[in-house]
Structures are given as C-alpha cells and as structure tokens.
Design an enzyme around this catalytic site. Structure first.
Site, mmCIF file in Angstrom:
data_model
loop_
_atom_site.group_PDB
_atom_site.id
_atom_site.type_symbol
_atom_site.label_atom_id
_atom_site.label_comp_id
_atom_site.label_asym_id
_atom_site.label_seq_id
_atom_site.Cartn_x
_atom_site.Cartn_y
_atom_site.Cartn_z
ATOM 1 N N TYR A 91 -8.030 0.930 -34.425
ATOM 2 C CA TYR A 91 -8.992 1.596 -35.309
ATOM 3 C C TYR A 91 -9.076 3.083 -34.948
ATOM 4 O O TYR A 91 -9.019 3.946 -35.819
ATOM 5 C CB TYR A 91 -10.373 0.938 -35.193
ATOM 6 C CG TYR A 91 -11.399 1.577 -36.119
ATOM 7 C CD1 TYR A 91 -11.260 1.498 -37.493
ATOM 8 C CD2 TYR A 91 -12.496 2.278 -35.609
ATOM 9 C CE1 TYR A 91 -12.181 2.083 -38.352
ATOM 10 C CE2 TYR A 91 -13.433 2.863 -36.463
ATOM 11 C CZ TYR A 91 -13.266 2.758 -37.833
ATOM 12 O OH TYR A 91 -14.171 3.355 -38.676
ATOM 13 N N SER A 101 -14.810 8.874 -38.977
ATOM 14 C CA SER A 101 -15.801 8.127 -38.196
ATOM 15 C C SER A 101 -16.117 8.957 -36.965
ATOM 16 O O SER A 101 -15.297 9.803 -36.569
ATOM 17 C CB SER A 101 -15.194 6.788 -37.756
ATOM 18 O OG SER A 101 -16.028 6.147 -36.819
HETATM 19 N N1 LIG Z 1 -19.970 1.029 -41.082
HETATM 20 C C1 LIG Z 1 -19.777 1.881 -40.100
HETATM 21 O O1 LIG Z 1 -20.466 1.834 -39.051
HETATM 22 C C2 LIG Z 1 -18.736 2.970 -40.227
HETATM 23 C C3 LIG Z 1 -18.750 3.996 -39.277
HETATM 24 C C4 LIG Z 1 -17.799 4.993 -39.353
HETATM 25 C C5 LIG Z 1 -16.860 4.974 -40.364
HETATM 26 N N2 LIG Z 1 -16.851 3.968 -41.287
HETATM 27 C C6 LIG Z 1 -15.809 3.999 -42.324
HETATM 28 O O2 LIG Z 1 -16.424 3.995 -43.599
HETATM 29 C C7 LIG Z 1 -15.500 3.456 -44.551
HETATM 30 C C8 LIG Z 1 -16.224 2.420 -45.407
HETATM 31 O O3 LIG Z 1 -16.595 1.330 -44.582
HETATM 32 P P1 LIG Z 1 -17.937 0.485 -44.800
HETATM 33 O O4 LIG Z 1 -18.758 0.657 -43.587
HETATM 34 O O5 LIG Z 1 -18.537 0.768 -46.122
HETATM 35 O O6 LIG Z 1 -17.319 -1.009 -44.724
HETATM 36 P P2 LIG Z 1 -17.234 -2.173 -45.817
HETATM 37 O O7 LIG Z 1 -18.598 -2.439 -46.362
HETATM 38 O O8 LIG Z 1 -16.494 -3.282 -45.156
HETATM 39 O O9 LIG Z 1 -16.345 -1.542 -46.988
HETATM 40 C C9 LIG Z 1 -14.961 -1.299 -46.832
HETATM 41 C C10 LIG Z 1 -14.341 -0.973 -48.177
HETATM 42 O O10 LIG Z 1 -12.939 -0.695 -47.970
HETATM 43 C C11 LIG Z 1 -12.213 -1.377 -48.974
HETATM 44 N N3 LIG Z 1 -10.846 -1.715 -48.571
HETATM 45 C C12 LIG Z 1 -10.408 -2.299 -47.448
HETATM 46 N N4 LIG Z 1 -9.084 -2.489 -47.515
HETATM 47 C C13 LIG Z 1 -8.676 -2.004 -48.716
HETATM 48 C C14 LIG Z 1 -7.423 -1.901 -49.394
HETATM 49 N N5 LIG Z 1 -6.265 -2.342 -48.852
HETATM 50 N N6 LIG Z 1 -7.374 -1.313 -50.618
HETATM 51 C C15 LIG Z 1 -8.510 -0.870 -51.205
HETATM 52 N N7 LIG Z 1 -9.731 -0.940 -50.622
HETATM 53 C C16 LIG Z 1 -9.800 -1.512 -49.394
HETATM 54 C C17 LIG Z 1 -13.015 -2.621 -49.264
HETATM 55 O O11 LIG Z 1 -12.739 -3.026 -50.602
HETATM 56 P P3 LIG Z 1 -11.895 -4.329 -51.015
HETATM 57 O O12 LIG Z 1 -11.852 -5.255 -49.823
HETATM 58 O O13 LIG Z 1 -12.645 -4.900 -52.174
HETATM 59 O O14 LIG Z 1 -10.575 -3.781 -51.402
HETATM 60 C C18 LIG Z 1 -14.440 -2.115 -49.162
HETATM 61 O O15 LIG Z 1 -14.891 -1.608 -50.404
HETATM 62 C C19 LIG Z 1 -14.320 2.897 -43.749
HETATM 63 O O16 LIG Z 1 -13.258 3.825 -43.790
HETATM 64 C C20 LIG Z 1 -14.887 2.784 -42.342
HETATM 65 O O17 LIG Z 1 -13.902 2.827 -41.352
HETATM 66 C C21 LIG Z 1 -17.774 2.960 -41.242
#
Ligand SMILES: NC(=O)c1ccc[n+]([C@@H]2O[C@H](COP(=O)([O-])OP(=O)(O)OC[C@H]3O[C@@H](n4cnc5c(N)ncnc54)[C@H](OP(=O)(O)O)[C@@H]3O)[C@@H](O)[C@H]2O)c1
Length: 279
Positions: free
Chosen positions: A146, A133
C-alpha cells in the site's frame, strides 16, 4: 461561468461517494465512476452521472472518458480516488497481489490521467486531483505494498505538477489521515488472508484490529469522508489549487512528526499506535 465537468473514480463508496455528492451540491457536472454501479443509485437520484469503470482495464477507462467527452465536450477536473489497501507481511503477500495493488492505485491513476490530458492540453486548462494518503508520506506496519503505491502517487504527482504547469494544468495531492470508510475493513481482510497463520500472525492480529476499528461508524481518532470531500471541492474550485491538502484525523501531525523525529523514534511511535507486539 459554465459548470466544470468532473470525472471522479472510486465513486461507489466512502470518500468518492461523499465527494461526488459535495461536488454536485456546488454545481459541478459530476461523473462518478466505479465497478459497482449498483451501489450508486443514491448518487443517480441526486442528479450525478454514474458510469461503469474498472481502472485496471484499458477499454473500460477509454470508454468512460469517451462517453463524457461525447456528452460534454470536455473534462475539467479528474479526481483519481479509486484505491484500496493490500496489507500483509511482504514475505507472505503473493507478488501477483503486490502487482494488483500497483495496477489499481498507481497504473490506474496514470491510465486515466493519460486519457484526459489531450483534452486538457488543447484547452490549456484543467485540474488533476490525486488521492494519496498520509500513507504516501509515512509507513504503517505490514503495509508495504500500500505504501509503495501511495509513495508512487506522491512521486508521480510531484513530477506531473512540474511538467503540466507550463501547459496551464494543475495537479493537487490530497493526503487523507484516518477516515471512516470501508477502506479499513478491506485492508484488514487482505492482511488476515495473507498473514494470520504464519510467523507474522501476532503482528497481523494487532494491525488488523486497528484497521478494522477505523471503519466503525463510531470509531475514535478518525474523520468522516465528508472532510476529504470538502478538500476535494476546494481543490477542484480553486484557480490555483494548493499542491497538497493534509486533511482528516492525524494527517498533519503525523506527517510533521515523521519529518521531525529520527526514524527509529518514529518507528516506536508507530509500534505504540498499532500496539505491535515484540516478536
Ligand atoms: N479511508 C482512509 O482512511 C483513507 C486514508 C487515506 C487515503 N485513502 C484513499 O482514499 C481513496 C478512497 O478510499 P475510501 O476510503 O473511500 O475506501 P472505499 O470506501 O473502500 O472506496 C474505494 C473505492 O475505490 C474503488 N475501486 C477499487 N478498485 C477499483 C478498480 N479496479 N476500478 C475502479 N474503482 C475501484 C471502489 O469502487 P468499486 O469497488 O465499486 O470499483 C470504491 O469506490 C483510496 O485511494 C484510499 O487509498 C483512504
């Protein structure tokens, strides 16, 4: 050339679901993994392999990797994407929740990496793509755990790149900016649960509002998940991927500013960005 086999975690939502779709369109053989496999019917319908995975569970992770090895004989690309934001004032977040944050965002990533490496080493090829991130390079208010997790992902990835390069295995970091997914809503929920009633309540209300805004479909100053999916496809396709991909709203300028500005001036910028009240 044979299509590359990809294991992508966190495939049920947001960036993971978009990346699975984009990779499949580019003829990768995609295994999208998550706990909520019920959400992944559209991926299945698009020819993507859907597998159950809880990245915090040894047996679940081993079963996921073994099932792909049995079907394909190899995993060429691992995308460590599963993650969430455990927000809240450090004083108020129970340590168990801090540990849980590290268990998913850091230990889960290491667990999957350990499982795919023997096969990659044997073939002297492979790519590990870690979704960090911009929050792995700079901090936002009330996001201690985080940021601890994403700074750790940065450190692990830099060390891993050094140790795997002689073995022909690449490591790439993706550093997304602000992306419209459920991430913001979940982080805001965690923040309100931890800090909405105590001494940090006013700060928590301001930060939760900003986090929640970032998840809205029409949110300004955010990018769609497809922008990150495209960067993942670029990293997965490259013969020598970049070490870092800073993509999505704010990532490049904010990381640059965090390096250029003195810490206290950058703090002021973050206070202003989150409209943080002076307590
Ligand atoms: N959105 C942003 O602004 C942003 C910015 C920087 C970085 N990121 C990073 O991008 C990545 C994806 O996030 P996103 O934005 O796509 O959020 P999201 O839509 O909430 O998706 C998060 C994903 O992580 C999975 N997950 C969470 N806990 C888990 C576990 N114990 N085992 C397996 N899977 C798990 C969830 O799947 P299940 O709950 O179905 O298991 C879901 O598919 C994350 O690492 C996040 O920190 C996001």
């Amino acid at each position: 050339m044979a299509s590359k086999v990809v294991l992508l975690t966190g495939g049920s939502s947001g960036i993971g679901a978009a990346a699975a779709t984009a990779l499949a369109k580019k003829d990768f053989i995609v295994y999208a993994a998550a706990r909520r496999t019920d959400l992944m019917a559209p991926l299945k319908a698009a020819g993507i392999n859907v597998i159950p995975l809880d990245v915090t569970d040894d047996a679940s992770a081993a079963a996921a990797v073994n099932s792909i090895m049995a079907a394909e004989g190899r995993i060429d690309v691992l995308v460590n994407n599963a993650g969430y934001g455990s927000y809240g004032a450090l004083e108020e977040v129970p340590l168990a929740q801090g540990r849980a944050q590290l268990e998913v965002n850091v230990i889960g990533l290491a667990r999957l990496t350990q499982l795919v490496l023997p096969g990659m080493r044997a073939r002297r090829s492979g790519t590990i793509i870690n979704i960090s991130s911009m929050g792995g390079r700079l901090a936002t208010p009330l996001g201690s755990w985080y940021h601890a997790s994403k700074y750790a992902v940065e450190g692990i990835s830099d060390a891993l790149r050094l140790e795997l390069e002689p073995l022909g295995i690449h490591v790439a970091l993706i550093e997304p900016g602000s992306i419209r997914t459920d991430w913001g809503t979940i982080a805001a929920e965690n923040l309100r649960a931890a800090s909405s009633a105590g001494p940090y309540a006013r700060q928590a209300a301001a930060v939760a509002a900003r986090l929640e805004d970032s998840s809205k479909p029409d949110a300004a100053m955010t990018s769609p998940a497809s922008v990150i999916a495209d960067a993942i496809v670029r990293a997965a396709s490259a013969t020598r991927p970049k070490t870092r991909y800073q993509v999505g709203f704010g990532a490049r300028p904010m990381i640059l500013l965090s390096h250029l500005l003195p810490d206290r001036i950058f703090d002021e910028l973050m206070r202003w960005t989150f409209r943080l009240p002076r307590v």
